[in-house]
Structure formats: C-alpha cells, structure tokens
Design an enzyme around this catalytic site. Sequence first.
Site, PDB file in Angstrom:
ATOM      1  NE  ARG A  67      -4.226  -1.697   0.589  1.00 37.69           N
ATOM      2  CZ  ARG A  67      -5.311  -1.191   1.167  1.00 37.69           C
ATOM      3  NH1 ARG A  67      -5.403   0.079   1.431  1.00 37.69           N
ATOM      4  NH2 ARG A  67      -6.311  -1.968   1.444  1.00 37.69           N
ATOM      5  CE1 TYR A  78     -13.260  -6.427   2.152  1.00 37.79           C
ATOM      6  CE2 TYR A  78     -11.772  -8.113   1.306  1.00 37.79           C
ATOM      7  CZ  TYR A  78     -12.029  -7.058   2.157  1.00 37.79           C
ATOM      8  OH  TYR A  78     -11.059  -6.629   3.031  1.00 37.79           O
ATOM      9  CG  ASP A 137      -9.037  -2.393  -3.970  1.00 38.21           C
ATOM     10  OD1 ASP A 137      -8.392  -1.809  -3.077  1.00 38.21           O
ATOM     11  OD2 ASP A 137      -9.867  -3.286  -3.729  1.00 38.21           O
ATOM     12  NE  ARG A 186      -6.639   5.821   2.609  1.00 41.98           N
ATOM     13  CZ  ARG A 186      -7.414   4.933   3.212  1.00 41.98           C
ATOM     14  NH1 ARG A 186      -8.613   5.274   3.587  1.00 41.98           N
ATOM     15  NH2 ARG A 186      -6.979   3.726   3.460  1.00 41.98           N
TER      16      ARG A 186
HETATM   17  O1  CP3 Z   1      -0.114  -1.316  -2.569  1.00 40.52           O
HETATM   18  C1  CP3 Z   1      -0.437  -0.346  -3.308  1.00 40.52           C
HETATM   19  O2  CP3 Z   1      -0.031   0.807  -3.102  1.00 40.52           O
HETATM   20  C2  CP3 Z   1      -1.254  -0.647  -4.530  1.00 40.52           C
HETATM   21  C3  CP3 Z   1      -2.665  -0.449  -4.440  1.00 40.52           C
HETATM   22  C4  CP3 Z   1      -3.552  -1.306  -3.548  1.00 40.52           C
HETATM   23  C5  CP3 Z   1      -4.747  -0.803  -2.983  1.00 40.52           C
HETATM   24  N1  CP3 Z   1      -5.408  -1.833  -2.391  1.00 40.52           N
HETATM   25  C6  CP3 Z   1      -5.197   0.611  -3.068  1.00 40.52           C
HETATM   26  C7  CP3 Z   1      -6.255   1.112  -2.173  1.00 40.52           C
HETATM   27  C8  CP3 Z   1      -3.481  -2.661  -3.202  1.00 40.52           C
HETATM   28  C9  CP3 Z   1      -2.389  -3.669  -3.492  1.00 40.52           C
HETATM   29  C10 CP3 Z   1      -4.666  -2.983  -2.485  1.00 40.52           C
HETATM   30  C11 CP3 Z   1      -4.972  -4.345  -2.000  1.00 40.52           C
HETATM   31  C12 CP3 Z   1      -6.191  -4.580  -1.210  1.00 40.52           C
HETATM   32  N2  CP3 Z   1      -7.396  -3.962  -1.328  1.00 40.52           N
HETATM   33  C13 CP3 Z   1      -6.312  -5.596  -0.232  1.00 40.52           C
HETATM   34  C14 CP3 Z   1      -5.244  -6.596   0.131  1.00 40.52           C
HETATM   35  C15 CP3 Z   1      -4.192  -6.036   1.011  1.00 40.52           C
HETATM   36  C16 CP3 Z   1      -4.643  -5.731   2.416  1.00 40.52           C
HETATM   37  O3  CP3 Z   1      -4.554  -4.561   2.795  1.00 40.52           O
HETATM   38  O4  CP3 Z   1      -5.038  -6.655   3.140  1.00 40.52           O
HETATM   39  C17 CP3 Z   1      -7.618  -5.532   0.281  1.00 40.52           C
HETATM   40  C18 CP3 Z   1      -8.202  -6.414   1.363  1.00 40.52           C
HETATM   41  C19 CP3 Z   1      -8.301  -4.487  -0.429  1.00 40.52           C
HETATM   42  C20 CP3 Z   1      -9.725  -4.075  -0.300  1.00 40.52           C
HETATM   43  C21 CP3 Z   1      -9.856  -2.665   0.122  1.00 40.52           C
HETATM   44  N3  CP3 Z   1      -9.561  -1.564  -0.661  1.00 40.52           N
HETATM   45  C22 CP3 Z   1     -10.310  -2.178   1.369  1.00 40.52           C
HETATM   46  C23 CP3 Z   1     -10.748  -3.047   2.538  1.00 40.52           C
HETATM   47  C24 CP3 Z   1     -10.291  -0.781   1.296  1.00 40.52           C
HETATM   48  C25 CP3 Z   1     -10.798   0.175   2.351  1.00 40.52           C
HETATM   49  C26 CP3 Z   1      -9.889   0.278   3.492  1.00 40.52           C
HETATM   50  C27 CP3 Z   1      -8.806   1.265   3.192  1.00 40.52           C
HETATM   51  O5  CP3 Z   1      -7.630   0.941   3.410  1.00 40.52           O
HETATM   52  O6  CP3 Z   1      -9.174   2.359   2.750  1.00 40.52           O
HETATM   53  C28 CP3 Z   1      -9.766  -0.403   0.037  1.00 40.52           C
HETATM   54  C29 CP3 Z   1      -9.545   0.973  -0.475  1.00 40.52           C
HETATM   55  C30 CP3 Z   1      -8.188   1.305  -1.040  1.00 40.52           C
HETATM   56  N4  CP3 Z   1      -7.422   0.480  -1.802  1.00 40.52           N
HETATM   57  C31 CP3 Z   1      -7.508   2.550  -0.892  1.00 40.52           C
HETATM   58  C32 CP3 Z   1      -6.314   2.437  -1.610  1.00 40.52           C
HETATM   59  C33 CP3 Z   1      -5.262   3.499  -1.803  1.00 40.52           C
HETATM   60  C34 CP3 Z   1      -8.044   3.784  -0.168  1.00 40.52           C
HETATM   61  C35 CP3 Z   1      -9.123   4.379  -0.987  1.00 40.52           C
HETATM   62  C36 CP3 Z   1      -9.172   5.894  -0.942  1.00 40.52           C
HETATM   63  O7  CP3 Z   1      -8.178   6.588  -1.204  1.00 40.52           O
HETATM   64  O8  CP3 Z   1     -10.277   6.399  -0.716  1.00 40.52           O
END
Ligand code: CP3
Length: 345
Positions: free
Chosen positions: A28, A154, A78, A32
């Site tokens: 990640r 999910y 994502d 943010r």
């Molecule tokens: O790693 C990176 O920088 C690449 C991008 C990336 C995102 N999500 C961007 C994101 C990657 C590799 C993911 C993987 C992801 N997404 C996982 C597996 C890794 C983990 O953390 O366990 C999962 C379970 C998700 C599903 C997901 N996406 C959730 C549960 C959420 C909300 C919680 C949160 O962290 O905000 C997201 C949103 C998300 N995915 C954001 C980003 C940058 C935030 C969204 C925003 O900016 O509003």
Amino acid sequence: MSKTEHVPTLIKVLRGERMEKPPIWLMRQAGRYLPEYRALRAKAESFLDLCYRPEWAAEITLQPIHRFGFDAAILFADILIVPDALGQKVDFEEGHGPRLEAFEPRELLRRLEPTKTNTKFAVICETVERVQAGLPRETALIGFCGAPWTVATYMIAGHGTPDQKPARLAAFRDPDHFSRLIDLLADVSVEYLSRQINAGAEAVQIFDSWAGVLPDDQFERWCVQPVARMTNALRARHPDVPVIGFPRGANGESARHFVETTGVNAIGCDTAMPLKEMRALGETATVQGNLDPFLLVAGGPLLESKTRDILRAIDGVPHVFNLGHGIVPETPIENVERLIQLVRS
Ligand code: CP3
C-alpha cells in the site's frame, strides 16, 4: 541498457539470490499517507474512477518511487477490480471501505459474467504499460490481484468483516457452489495477472489477506489449493515471472505447507510471524516482510532497533524488506524515509 537486459534487484531476490542489503518496497505504498496522492484523489469522483484512469493511476503508482526511490512499484488498483469487472456492483464509500451488492455463491454464479471482463482489465493494463514506460530500469513493477478466498469474502458479505462470517458460513452450507465460485475467481485472476505480465509487470503478488481465519482443512481447500492452481497456470505461461503469495495470518506449519504446496517463489510474512520462523522459511522460498505498520507510525528508537533486528535475523536467506501488512494513512513521511535509510545503510 534497456529493461530487457537489466534484471532489477527485486527480481533477482525473488528468484532466490540473496543480497547483503535487501530490496525494499511497502504494501500500500501508494495511498493516503502521501499528500500528492490525496491531491489527486480529491480530483477524482471516486476511488474506482482513479483506478480506471490510466493516466492518474500510473501517476499514483509512480508517486512513491519518485519520492522515496523504492526498489519496486506496485500497480495502483484494488483487489475488488475483479468482482467489478465480473459485473458485481462495487463502490468505495468515503470512510467506510468497500460496499458490494452481496449474494450467496449460487446466485453469484448465476450473475457473474466472466466473458465481459475484457474492457476493464484492458484499462488496468494500460496503466501497467504507462508505468513501465516511466519506471527507472532498476525499479521492478509488481502486478497483483486478491486470492480467491479473500475476494470471495467481500463478494459474499458485501463489505469487510472482522471474522469473514458470511463467507465461512457459505463454504459450510453450500460447498459445491462455493467451490465453483473459488475456481471461477482463480481462473479469471490468472487471466488478469497474465495480462498484467504481458503489459509489463515483472512479478505478481496474490493477496490472501483473510487466509488466517480458516481452520486447517478449510485453509487447505480455499487458500492453498486455489493459489497452487493459480501458480501452476501462471508458471506454464510465464515461467520466469516470480509469484509472491501473501497468506496473511497463516504462520507456523501452515506457512511452511503453503510454500511447499503452492510453489510460490516468495511468501509475504505478516507482523505476527516470529523472525526465527521467517528465517527458517527462507531456506525454501524468498521471504518478504515483516515490520509492524504501526511501528512505522510510531517511529523513534523502537523503529530503528526493530528494523535492525529484522535485518540481523533474516540474514543469509533471500529477503525482501516490507511491512507485515499495508502502510496506514497516518504514517509520517519522515518515518518512511528513515526506514529506507536504515535498510540501505
Ligand atoms: O499497494 C499499493 O499501493 C497498490 C494499491 C492497492 C490498494 N489496495 C489501493 C487502495 C493494493 C495492493 C490494495 C490491495 C487490497 N485492497 C487488499 C489486500 C491487502 C490488504 O490490505 O489486506 C484488500 C483487502 C483491499 C480491499 C480494500 N480496498 C479495502 C478493505 C479498502 C478500504 C480500506 C482502506 O484501506 O481504505 C480499500 C480501499 C483502497 N485500496 C484505498 C487504496 C489506496 C483507499 C481508498 C481511498 O483513497 O479512498
């Protein structure tokens, strides 16, 4: 020298070479905690809108590379792109995480449209191409997807859950349809990763963030076997592209079994894995991890001593420095800079 002649350090280590200083990237790493991400995010209508605009998504992928010079970039997208591309409604509500239109496996199988994923996957792959064109040759590009089990949690619950209860119940109540859903996700995800590789991804990571909640036999059936199926299919098509598995929460015997059975090149180790165990796993596969993301928030002398502990304990086997889970939004930029300095000094 062109990228085709130069093998980035990360790829060498994923193939089993050990380095005195491990390559570093953070799960990640685009997100943010970066003001430049928040600025671009404010311009987009929604999070998915960002993911489906290759120009922006490529810029976001490159932001942490430009700022910190990590050894790898990870595609900005994502894990829920796959259900979205399959035709399930996916939304990201501000401050609430993902919201999907939830169904039981049987109904999902009736509704999903695997033949229609092409358009959306093509957009993501355009991001991969753009990033690869703008990436320094020593920086590797990692593609990714979610593992079938984690994505299914999910799709069935419709949102994140603390214990994955809806998917676990569905797997017990209707294993036949659940199994078909997992197979469908595995096959579509292989197609998706394969396209990312053809577009320029040099390694891929399969995120199984919720692997840790399952009892042994269920872990075997819904995590190990599907990831093994994916790894085999990817190997057949792209023999030289390393696969990183991240079965979060699967430690001890489960982690060892995961590595041996799936044949992944590398395993992402979560924060809870003891360093001794991680070092031992490193005899079989490259190990990636496992600094606590909250320690990166807290910083200070404990961040320094723990980072040194990891470097010392994992010495002698192929190691990619990373966190044990994703970086969190409140992480101070200075702490990331300090961490990179420590790992590289
Ligand atoms: O790693 C990176 O920088 C690449 C991008 C990336 C995102 N999500 C961007 C994101 C990657 C590799 C993911 C993987 C992801 N997404 C996982 C597996 C890794 C983990 O953390 O366990 C999962 C379970 C998700 C599903 C997901 N996406 C959730 C549960 C959420 C909300 C919680 C949160 O962290 O905000 C997201 C949103 C998300 N995915 C954001 C980003 C940058 C935030 C969204 C925003 O900016 O509003």
